[in-house]
Design a protein around this motif. Structure first.
Motif, mmCIF file in Angstrom:
data_model
loop_
_atom_site.group_PDB
_atom_site.id
_atom_site.type_symbol
_atom_site.label_atom_id
_atom_site.label_comp_id
_atom_site.label_asym_id
_atom_site.label_seq_id
_atom_site.Cartn_x
_atom_site.Cartn_y
_atom_site.Cartn_z
ATOM 1 N N ILE A 7 -1.548 -4.057 -2.926
ATOM 2 C CA ILE A 7 -2.423 -3.699 -4.039
ATOM 3 C C ILE A 7 -2.270 -2.235 -4.430
ATOM 4 O O ILE A 7 -2.223 -1.895 -5.621
ATOM 5 C CB ILE A 7 -3.892 -4.016 -3.683
ATOM 6 C CG1 ILE A 7 -4.097 -5.534 -3.610
ATOM 7 C CG2 ILE A 7 -4.842 -3.398 -4.699
ATOM 8 C CD1 ILE A 7 -5.491 -5.944 -3.211
ATOM 9 N N VAL A 8 -2.199 -1.339 -3.446
ATOM 10 C CA VAL A 8 -2.131 0.102 -3.734
ATOM 11 C C VAL A 8 -0.940 0.449 -4.638
ATOM 12 O O VAL A 8 -1.111 1.101 -5.687
ATOM 13 C CB VAL A 8 -2.099 0.927 -2.432
ATOM 14 C CG1 VAL A 8 -1.732 2.380 -2.722
ATOM 15 C CG2 VAL A 8 -3.453 0.858 -1.736
ATOM 16 N N PRO A 9 0.300 0.041 -4.296
ATOM 17 C CA PRO A 9 1.413 0.394 -5.190
ATOM 18 C C PRO A 9 1.328 -0.294 -6.542
ATOM 19 O O PRO A 9 1.768 0.258 -7.552
ATOM 20 C CB PRO A 9 2.653 -0.061 -4.408
ATOM 21 C CG PRO A 9 2.163 -1.088 -3.463
ATOM 22 C CD PRO A 9 0.779 -0.678 -3.094
ATOM 23 N N ASN A 23 5.537 -5.137 5.223
ATOM 24 C CA ASN A 23 4.466 -6.059 4.847
ATOM 25 C C ASN A 23 4.556 -7.352 5.646
ATOM 26 O O ASN A 23 3.540 -7.889 6.117
ATOM 27 C CB ASN A 23 4.530 -6.342 3.344
ATOM 28 C CG ASN A 23 3.415 -7.236 2.867
ATOM 29 O OD1 ASN A 23 3.557 -8.455 2.809
ATOM 30 N ND2 ASN A 23 2.291 -6.644 2.525
ATOM 31 N N SER A 51 4.217 5.811 -2.103
ATOM 32 C CA SER A 51 2.826 6.021 -1.691
ATOM 33 C C SER A 51 2.423 5.068 -0.576
ATOM 34 O O SER A 51 1.733 5.455 0.374
ATOM 35 C CB SER A 51 1.891 5.846 -2.893
ATOM 36 O OG SER A 51 1.823 4.485 -3.304
ATOM 37 N N VAL A 52 2.868 3.822 -0.670
ATOM 38 C CA VAL A 52 2.464 2.852 0.349
ATOM 39 C C VAL A 52 3.238 3.078 1.648
ATOM 40 O O VAL A 52 2.753 2.737 2.737
ATOM 41 C CB VAL A 52 2.661 1.415 -0.160
ATOM 42 C CG1 VAL A 52 4.107 0.968 -0.079
ATOM 43 C CG2 VAL A 52 1.788 0.440 0.620
ATOM 44 N N ILE A 75 -3.607 -4.688 1.305
ATOM 45 C CA ILE A 75 -3.761 -3.318 0.796
ATOM 46 C C ILE A 75 -2.399 -2.707 0.480
ATOM 47 O O ILE A 75 -2.240 -2.006 -0.527
ATOM 48 C CB ILE A 75 -4.520 -2.457 1.823
ATOM 49 C CG1 ILE A 75 -5.982 -2.929 1.931
ATOM 50 C CG2 ILE A 75 -4.474 -0.977 1.444
ATOM 51 C CD1 ILE A 75 -6.763 -2.265 3.041
ATOM 52 N N THR A 76 -1.402 -2.987 1.314
ATOM 53 C CA THR A 76 -0.073 -2.412 1.086
ATOM 54 C C THR A 76 0.596 -2.989 -0.160
ATOM 55 O O THR A 76 1.587 -2.432 -0.641
ATOM 56 C CB THR A 76 0.856 -2.637 2.297
ATOM 57 O OG1 THR A 76 1.120 -4.029 2.456
ATOM 58 C CG2 THR A 76 0.255 -2.065 3.564
ATOM 59 N N SER A 108 5.279 4.487 -6.673
ATOM 60 C CA SER A 108 4.233 3.626 -6.108
ATOM 61 C C SER A 108 4.633 3.105 -4.725
ATOM 62 O O SER A 108 3.799 3.012 -3.818
ATOM 63 C CB SER A 108 3.941 2.457 -7.048
ATOM 64 O OG SER A 108 5.068 1.625 -7.210
ATOM 65 N N LEU A 117 1.104 5.127 3.832
ATOM 66 C CA LEU A 117 0.014 4.341 4.426
ATOM 67 C C LEU A 117 0.501 3.534 5.626
ATOM 68 O O LEU A 117 -0.174 3.470 6.665
ATOM 69 C CB LEU A 117 -0.576 3.386 3.380
ATOM 70 C CG LEU A 117 -1.448 3.982 2.284
ATOM 71 C CD1 LEU A 117 -1.889 2.876 1.314
ATOM 72 C CD2 LEU A 117 -2.674 4.667 2.878
ATOM 73 N N ILE A 164 -1.430 -1.063 -8.298
ATOM 74 C CA ILE A 164 -2.378 -0.334 -9.149
ATOM 75 C C ILE A 164 -1.784 0.994 -9.606
ATOM 76 O O ILE A 164 -1.883 1.372 -10.781
ATOM 77 C CB ILE A 164 -3.704 -0.116 -8.403
ATOM 78 C CG1 ILE A 164 -4.408 -1.465 -8.175
ATOM 79 C CG2 ILE A 164 -4.616 0.830 -9.186
ATOM 80 C CD1 ILE A 164 -5.672 -1.365 -7.347
ATOM 81 N N LEU A 165 -1.147 1.710 -8.675
ATOM 82 C CA LEU A 165 -0.541 2.992 -9.034
ATOM 83 C C LEU A 165 0.561 2.800 -10.071
ATOM 84 O O LEU A 165 0.694 3.597 -11.019
ATOM 85 C CB LEU A 165 0.026 3.666 -7.781
ATOM 86 C CG LEU A 165 0.605 5.072 -7.968
ATOM 87 C CD1 LEU A 165 -0.436 6.019 -8.540
ATOM 88 C CD2 LEU A 165 1.128 5.597 -6.628
#
Length: 461
Positions: free
Chosen positions: A172-174, A155, A206-207, A169-170, A203, A210, A176-177
């Protein structure tokens, strides 16, 4: 060089800071939110003893964050200055060596999960009652540390090349998950504290996917390739040297947590440790906007310093200091007026709410000066000035807060109140030191250059 990096040296400073800081703030607030949600679910699903267990184990996680922060922030500083000096190949080599360090750290953490995690938790102050909750939380995180370390480090690297949107985005995505998985694991599968930990690991995994795709798809200014994955110990020393203040700050935070928990157990009990676990999450949430401003500033500072555009450097410093101070003032007012509402988010227990609200009012008494401290420490890091950055990094937590936490409870029968009072006193002392260093080094930050008053627009992508 891609437009996202070129903008760092040409776009008007207010517009650029807005472009880079707002995504960083959004991402960090969402990340703080999922930490808050973790604590809410644990408090309501397991109880205050579960929060106490997580609070006891959190220093281990902070050490992992410290190492990741040292590599990521140090690497980001080196990369942004390499890009500002138009040395793209060197920047790619820095990235390759950062990846090597991330893998090495993750292997050590994985081994540690199976060898010394329980003795470490006991060393940090866990009682027999808290130990199962603490180990349940930290074991999965240490096993899956490759995801945590890579996500946290990358990040910083993505922001160093000016791509604040994807960096957001890197985060927010984890987040939210994690928020989605928490109730499923904690309540649905009845996994308790371990469920919250597994949600965090999944989570972050997952990132990681990405980020790997981002670096290998050509969207990044930087390039990843086998030719850059060669150990260069000179580069590693440079990265670690600049990132050392971040490491010390995080390790200092870990030591601070250990000291606070020990004193709270001594003068209060497990209840006070649980309350502090909640208070700490509130503090993390309120400080994130200022860290977002800092994260938006750092690539601008590093790039323009490398490009010797000193007028832009002066402007971003002053603007960042003003914005962060306004934010810290707003937070101070809110915490003086309605701290109990923040405690009510986590629990309906009246004693917990009252104790936590009282602690927050005391701890935030000098919060107005926090903004300048945060910006100044990050400023030295961005310029590659490791020594003053290190001094500022250890000043609040190590030089002032930890000694005060260990001393004040014994003075005049202050007890637990002395622990809370240590925070505003340490903030005031650290601010004085910050002002002294900034005044001493004013010739570095406010030097004249040929670029004074010159701005250029770049095409919008």
């Amino acid at each position: 060089m891609k437009t996202q990096s070129e903008r760092l040296g040409s776009e008007p400073i207010p517009k650029l800071l807005w472009r880079l800081s707002v995504p960083a703030m959004i991402g960090m607030i969402v990340m703080a939110l999922y930490n808050v949600v973790d604590t809410i679910f644990i408090a309501r699903g397991v109880g205050i003893i579960g929060v106490a267990g997580v609070s006891i184990s959190f220093p281990v996680m902070m050490i992992m964050m410290a190492i990741s922060g040292a590599v990521g922030i140090g690497g980001a500083s080196v990369i942004s200055r390499r890009l500002g000096s138009n040395r793209a190949e060197d920047a790619n080599e820095v990235l390759g060596n950062i990846l090597i360090m991330v893998i090495a750290v993750s292997v050590i953490s994985f081994i540690g999960a199976f060898t010394f995690v329980e003795p470490l938790i006991r060393l940090f102050g866990a009682t027999d009652e808290m130990l199962p909750y603490a180990t349940d939380y930290i074991f999965p995180i240490m096993v899956g540390s490759i995801f945590f370390t890579f996500a946290f480090t990358s990040n910083n690297i993505i922001r160093s090349e000016g791509n604040a949107r994807f960096a957001m985005i890197t985060m927010i995505v984890p987040a939210i998950l994690n928020i989605i998985l928490d109730p499923i694991f904690i309540f649905g599968l009845d996994m308790g504290v371990r469920g919250a930990s597994l949600a965090t690991v999944i989570s972050q995994a997952s990132v990681t996917i990405l980020v790997i795709r981002y670096f290998t798809s050509g969207k990044s200014t930087l390039q990843v390739g086998l030719q850059y994955l060669r150990p260069n110990f000179r580069l590693m020393r440079e990265v670690i040297g600049i990132g050392l203040p971040a490491f010390v700050r995080q390790v200092g935070g870990s030591a601070m947590m250990i000291a606070i928990n020990a004193m709270l157990i001594r003068f209060g009990g497990q209840f006070e440790v649980g309350v502090f676990g909640i208070v700490q999450k509130v503090t993390m949430f309120t400080i994130m906007p200022m860290l977002g401003v800092l994260q938006g500033m750092q690539p601008i500072v590093g790039y323009n310093y490398g490009a010797q555009q000193y007028a832009r450097l002066r402007e971003i410093i002053w603007l960042g200091l003003r914005v962060a101070t306004v934010m810290s003032t707003i937070v101070f007012i809110v915490m003086m007026v309605i701290p109990h509402y923040f405690m009510m988010i986590f629990t309906g227990d009246e004693a917990t709410i009252e104790t936590g609200a009282n602690a927050l009012r005391i701890m935030y008494m000098a919060f107005i000066v926090i903004g300048a401290q945060i910006i100044s420490g990050g400023l030295y890091q961005s310029l590659g000035l490791a020594k003053p950055a290190l001094i500022l990094s250890i000043s609040r937590q190590v030089m002032f807060l930890i000694p005060l936490v260990l001393i004040l409870p014994y003075i005049g029968g202050l007890g637990v109140t002395g622990v809370w009072l240590a925070f505003p006193i340490a903030d005031g002392l650290a601010f004085i030191l910050t002002v002294v260093l900034l005044y001493r080094d004013r010739h570095l930050f406010f030097k004249k250059g040929e670029d004074d008053g010159v701005y250029q627009e770049v095409p919008q992508s």
